[in-house]
Design an enzyme around this catalytic site. Structure first.
Site, PDB file in Angstrom:
ATOM      1  N   THR A  48      -2.937   3.941   2.019  1.00 16.64           N
ATOM      2  CA  THR A  48      -2.566   4.359   0.668  1.00 16.64           C
ATOM      3  C   THR A  48      -1.397   3.531   0.150  1.00 16.64           C
ATOM      4  OG1 THR A  48      -3.358   6.599   1.105  1.00 16.64           O
ATOM      5  CG2 THR A  48      -1.879   6.331  -0.768  1.00 16.64           C
ATOM      6  N   CYS A  49      -0.466   3.223   1.025  1.00 20.51           N
ATOM      7  CA  CYS A  49       0.716   2.446   0.634  1.00 20.51           C
ATOM      8  C   CYS A  49       0.325   1.043   0.168  1.00 20.51           C
ATOM      9  CB  CYS A  49       1.700   2.367   1.800  1.00 20.51           C
ATOM     10  SG  CYS A  49       2.159   3.976   2.467  1.00 20.51           S
TER      11      CYS A  49
END
Length: 161
Positions: A48-49
């Site tokens: 996600t990062c």
């Protein structure tokens, strides 16, 4: 206790990889007399990062800076080698600050630490964004789940500028 809007950020020292090697950056150096967008991620290179959170800030960098922001910084509980590699591989090196909170000192001090041991990550930061003016929190957006990047994403921050 979690930091809140109107609170002054605690003193801390981060490490950042530069073209000349690692440098220490204090909260005073980063925030004093400046308007800064700071966002935090559970870990560099995590899905996600890397796929959602960071790209939005890189893509909207010029628009964010055009709204009177002096700097954009991302923080993670990683060492400066990892943060430097992430800056290089993402194309963000020299565009935003990639700050290593290697011992989670800042993350704990602002009360935004998360135990992600169940996922194999250990002590990390919650995912959040904040607008900081002269060291004081003006906006704070904390995600309910580390796998989301909506309330702390660049689009949400742009609406607050």
């Amino acid at each position: 206790m979690t930091i809140a809007i109107g609170d002054k950020l605690p003193a801390a020292t981060f490490k950042e990889k530069t073209a000349d090697g690692p440098v220490e950056i204090t909260t005073d150096q980063l925030f004093a007399g400046k308007r800064v967008v700071l966002f935090a991620v559970p870990g560099a290179f995590t899905p996600t990062c890397s796929l959602n959170h960071l790209p939005g800030y890189l893509e909207n960098r010029d628009t964010i800076l055009g709204k009177g922001v002096d700097n954009i910084a991302v923080i993670a509980v990683n060492d400066w080698h990892v943060m430097g590699a992430w800056a290089q591989s993402s194309g963000g090196f020299g565009k935003i600050h990639f700050l290593a909170d290697w011992d989670a000192g800042f993350t704990k001090a602002v009360g935004l630490d998360a135990d992600l041991s169940a996922g194999g990550l250990g002590l990390r930061s919650k995912r959040y964004s904040m607008l900081v003016e002269d060291g004081v929190v003006k906006a704070l957006n904390v995600e309910e789940s580390p796998g989301q990047a909506t309330v702390s994403g660049a689009a949400a921050m742009l609406e607050q500028l």
